[in-house]
Design a protein around this motif. Structure first.
Motif, PDB file in Angstrom:
ATOM      1  N   THR A  38       0.486   0.180 -13.952  1.00  0.00           N
ATOM      2  CA  THR A  38      -0.052  -0.624 -12.849  1.00  0.00           C
ATOM      3  C   THR A  38       0.042  -2.118 -13.150  1.00  0.00           C
ATOM      4  O   THR A  38      -0.689  -2.918 -12.576  1.00  0.00           O
ATOM      5  CB  THR A  38      -1.517  -0.251 -12.578  1.00  0.00           C
ATOM      6  OG1 THR A  38      -2.276  -0.428 -13.788  1.00  0.00           O
ATOM      7  CG2 THR A  38      -1.633   1.180 -12.101  1.00  0.00           C
ATOM      8  N   THR A  57       3.585   0.274 -10.225  1.00  0.00           N
ATOM      9  CA  THR A  57       3.067  -0.765  -9.339  1.00  0.00           C
ATOM     10  C   THR A  57       2.538  -1.927 -10.171  1.00  0.00           C
ATOM     11  O   THR A  57       2.223  -1.768 -11.356  1.00  0.00           O
ATOM     12  CB  THR A  57       1.945  -0.221  -8.441  1.00  0.00           C
ATOM     13  OG1 THR A  57       0.880   0.281  -9.274  1.00  0.00           O
ATOM     14  CG2 THR A  57       2.453   0.910  -7.553  1.00  0.00           C
ATOM     15  N   GLU A 171       6.140  -2.603  -6.099  1.00  0.00           N
ATOM     16  CA  GLU A 171       6.351  -1.208  -6.477  1.00  0.00           C
ATOM     17  C   GLU A 171       7.808  -1.030  -6.857  1.00  0.00           C
ATOM     18  O   GLU A 171       8.712  -1.442  -6.114  1.00  0.00           O
ATOM     19  CB  GLU A 171       6.000  -0.276  -5.317  1.00  0.00           C
ATOM     20  CG  GLU A 171       6.249   1.196  -5.588  1.00  0.00           C
ATOM     21  CD  GLU A 171       5.933   2.061  -4.390  1.00  0.00           C
ATOM     22  OE1 GLU A 171       6.670   3.043  -4.132  1.00  0.00           O
ATOM     23  OE2 GLU A 171       4.932   1.747  -3.686  1.00  0.00           O
TER      24      GLU A 171
END
Length: 263
Positions: A38, A57, A171
Motif C-alpha cells: 500500500t 496501491t 494502482e
C-alpha cells in the motif's frame, strides 16, 4: 500390424512430450489482495517489491516519483498497467509510466498508452506498457530485456505549478504472458539481473541483504521447458514414421511376384 504399432508408439511419445507443456500452461493463482503493498518507493533503491499478478496501491502527491519493482523471467512478456485517481479539481495533467531493467536501462514499450494526458477535472488516467519478451541471453551492446528485477516508475511529466502537491491515489499491476519456444535463444546469463545478487557469494550471500529479494514462484530460469521440445519430438516421430513407411514400400516393391508355373 507393424505400422499400427509404430503409430501407437508415436502417439504415446507425443502425449508424454505434451504433458509438461500442458502443466506449464496452467494459470498461476493470483496473489492474496490482503498482502498487497500500500505504498511506493521514491527511488530505485527504495522501490516497493510486488509479485506478478499482484495489485499494489499507494498514495502520493502530484509531482512525486513513485517506484515499484517486480521479477520477470526468461520467455515472459511483461505488461505493466497503472491507474492514477486524480483530485476532484485540477488542470490538465500528463502522466507517464516507465519500466527499467536490473541495470536501470529504460525498456521500450512494444505498445500501450505509456503516456497520457488527463483533461481538466478528469477523475482518473490509465496507463499501460507491454515490454518485449525477456530473453535468456543477449549481446553486451544490446538493450534486450533480460531475466531479473524490473522497475516501474510513475510520475506526472506535465503539471501546472498550481497542481503540484495535490494528493493522488495510484494502482499498479504487472502481469506476464509466456511466449514459449519462439523466443528461445542459445545461451543464458550466469545470474539474473537482480541488484545485489552478485555482491556476495557462498554462505555470506545468505546473510547479506540484497536490493531485490523477489523471484519467480518456481525460481529463476523456471521456463527451461518450451514448446520447442514438443516440436522437436514431433519432428523426430514424423521422421521415424516416414522411415518406416518408406521401408515398407520399398520392401513390398522389391519382392518377386509369385507366378504359378505353367502346367
Amino acid at each position: 500390424m507393424r505400422t499400427v504399432r509404430a503409430l501407437s508408439a508415436a502417439l504415446l511419445t507425443l502425449g508424454l512430450a505434451a504433458a509438461p507443456a500442458a502443466a506449464d500452461a496452467s494459470p498461476s493463482p493470483s496473489q492474496d489482495s490482503s498482502d498487497a503493498p500500500t505504498r511506493a518507493g521514491t527511488s530505485f533503491r527504495t522501490a516497493t517489491e510486488i509479485e506478478q499478478e499482484q495489485r499494489a496501491t499507494a498514495s502520493g502527491s502530484t509531482g512525486d516519483y513513485l517506484y515499484w519493482s517486480f521479477p520477470a523471467d526468461t520467455g515472459q512478456r511483461p505488461t505493466v498497467r497503472a491507474t492514477v485517481k486524480l483530485p476532484d479539481t485540477h488542470a490538465a495533467q500528463t502522466w507517464q509510466i516507465d519500466v527499467y531493467d536490473g541495470l536501470r536501462r529504460r525498456q521500450a514499450c512494444q505498445y500501450g498508452a505509456q503516456t497520457r494526458t488527463a483533461a481538466a477535472n478528469a477523475p482518473s488516467v490509465d496507463l499501460a506498457c507491454v515490454l518485449r519478451t525477456v530473453r535468456a541471453w543477449s549481446e553486451p551492446w544490446a538493450n534486450d530485456p533480460l531475466p531479473g528485477t524490473y522497475y516501474i516508475r510513475l510520475t506526472a511529466t506535465g503539471v501546472p505549478t498550481s497542481d503540484l502537491g495535490l494528493p493522488v491515489d495510484t494502482e499498479v499491476r504487472a502481469d506476464s504472458r509466456d511466449i514459449g519456444g519462439s523466443a528461445a535463444v542459445d545461451g543464458s546469463l550466469a545470474e539474473p539481473l537482480v541488484p545485489g545478487i552478485a555482491t556476495t557469494s557462498g554462505e555470506a550471500q545468505e546473510n547479506a541483504a540484497v536490493l531485490a529479494g523477489l523471484e519467480p514462484e518456481d525460481g529463476w530460469a523456471s521456463g527451461w521447458w518450451s514448446d520447442r521440445w514438443v516440436w522437436t519430438a514431433v519432428g523426430g516421430v514424423l521422421a521415424a514414421l516416414a522411415g518406416v513407411a518408406g521401408y515398407m514400400l520399398t520392401r513390398g516393391a522389391g519382392r518377386p511376384s509369385r507366378v504359378p508355373p505353367a502346367g
